[in-house]
Design an enzyme around this catalytic site. Structure first.
Site, PDB file in Angstrom:
ATOM      1  N   LYS A 156       0.931  -1.071  -0.049  1.00  0.00           N
ATOM      2  CA  LYS A 156       0.026   0.057   0.127  1.00  0.00           C
ATOM      3  C   LYS A 156       0.839   1.169   0.066  1.00  0.00           C
ATOM      4  O   LYS A 156       0.629   2.253  -0.679  1.00  0.00           O
ATOM      5  CB  LYS A 156      -1.073   0.021   1.214  1.00  0.00           C
TER       6      LYS A 156
ATOM      7  N   GLN B 119      -4.987  -1.551   9.437  1.00  0.00           N
ATOM      8  CA  GLN B 119      -4.965  -2.946   8.902  1.00  0.00           C
ATOM      9  C   GLN B 119      -5.308  -4.189   9.852  1.00  0.00           C
ATOM     10  O   GLN B 119      -5.180  -4.096  10.992  1.00  0.00           O
ATOM     11  CB  GLN B 119      -3.232  -3.192   8.688  1.00  0.00           C
TER      12      GLN B 119
ATOM     13  N   ASP C  35     -11.163   2.448   3.740  1.00  0.00           N
ATOM     14  CA  ASP C  35     -11.664   0.984   3.677  1.00  0.00           C
ATOM     15  C   ASP C  35     -12.955   0.765   3.569  1.00  0.00           C
ATOM     16  O   ASP C  35     -13.565  -0.208   3.187  1.00  0.00           O
ATOM     17  CB  ASP C  35     -11.019   0.385   4.792  1.00  0.00           C
TER      18      ASP C  35
END
Ligand code: NDP
Length: 277
Positions: A53, A97, A120
């Site tokens: 990422k 994460q 997200d």
């Protein structure tokens, strides 16, 4: 018959190039899109995902900051980090994460992220908006699948789409996106009976199970579009949820690696840019 292999890498590359131009334009207006990633602990897969990422952000001109917390970090410490990122006007996107170490309350942390920075798309506000047909931030993996279908001109309307998996991250939002495009959607899970019979009716079959080679050729309708979301490590190799032999039956198939995973990262960049708009 052998399936057309859907090149997620190429489609994602085109997306990343387009996004990099838009980021450059944004920077000329004095705003640098900025993604903050919170990584707790040493999970090797998470470390790889976060590094990927970071690299993707760097290439697109997006600023990225990774906040690393110790495996043993307390819930309060993690929540304070998220609060600080919420309050920091230079940060446009926040990503925690997953998975978090077992002692941490994932749901509480995700609920704390400012929905306007929730790139997200896991906050209840954003999943609710998707459900209501007013999407804002959509989870990157299912969004990437839709963009891949679009790139290959695969019609969705009126098709029977079967999604195996009902997680909040992939299965459920995937089903909602397919429904929004007027597919007739069936969601399957571990308690589904006669799974093979259902999957054999699918014009579009999405596998998000987390079990290597779970979808056998006998489960696929000839000519179907098969989307393999799975990322499984077997003997040091990454394999999907769909057995490679399914390519002999399917009309289209996404490879693993080089399929949906690439699109996920491209959509994260897209969501981060959107958050900076
Ligand atoms: P989860 O473990 O949260 O969900 C798996 C789903 O599969 C569950 O809904 C489960 O059902 C269902 N399932 C398990 N066993 C069976 C079975 N025998 N028959 C039918 N359904 C079954 O996983 P995720 O949704 O988070 O991820 C799925 C896969 O996608 C993983 O391999 C993951 O690594 C990968 N992934 C890939 C990404 C990418 O960028 N390509 C991004 C995110 C995930 P139940 O709910 O009943 O338990």
């Amino acid at each position: 018959m052998s399936a057309i292999i859907m090149d997620g890498r190429a489609v994602a590359k085109a997306w990343k190039e387009k996004l990099a131009e838009q980021v450059a334009q944004k920077k000329r207006m004095g705003v640098t899109p900025h993604l903050a990633v919170v990584l707790v602990g040493e999970n090797p897969a998470s470390q790889v995902y976060v590094r990927n990422k970071e690299n993707a952000c760097h290439k697109a001109g997006i600023r990225s900051t990774v906040i690393r917390l110790d495996e043993t970090c307390a819930q309060e410490e993690l929540e304070n980090v998220v609060r600080a990122l919420n309050a920091d006007d230079s940060v446009h996107g926040i990503l925690v994460q997953l998975p978090l170490p077992g002692h941490l309350d994932e749901a509480r942390v995700l609920a704390l992220i400012n929905p306007d920075k929730d790139v997200d798309g896991f906050h209840a506000m954003n999943s609710g908006r998707l459900m209501n047909g007013q999407p804002r931030f959509v989870p990157c993996t299912p969004l990437g699948v839709m963009k891949l279908l679009e790139a290959y001109d695969i019609p969705v309307e009126g098709k029977h789409a079967v999604v195996i998996g009902r997680s909040n991250i992939v299965g459920k939002p995937m089903a909602m996106l397919l429904l929004a495009q007027n597919a007739t959607v069936t969601i399957c899970h571990s308690r589904t009976q006669n799974l093979d019979e259902i999957t054999r009716q699918a014009d579009i079959l999405v596998a998000a199970v987390g079990k290597p080679g779970f979808v056998k050729p006998s489960m696929v309708k000839p000519g179907a579009v098969v989307i393999d979301v799975g990322i499984n490590r077997v003997d040091g190799k990454i394999v999907g949820d769909v057995a490679p032999e399914a390519a002999e039956v399917a009309g289209f198939l996404t490879p693993v690696p080089g399929g949906v995973g690439q699109m996920t990262i491209a959509m994260l960049l897209a969501n981060t840019l959107e958050a900076a708009q």
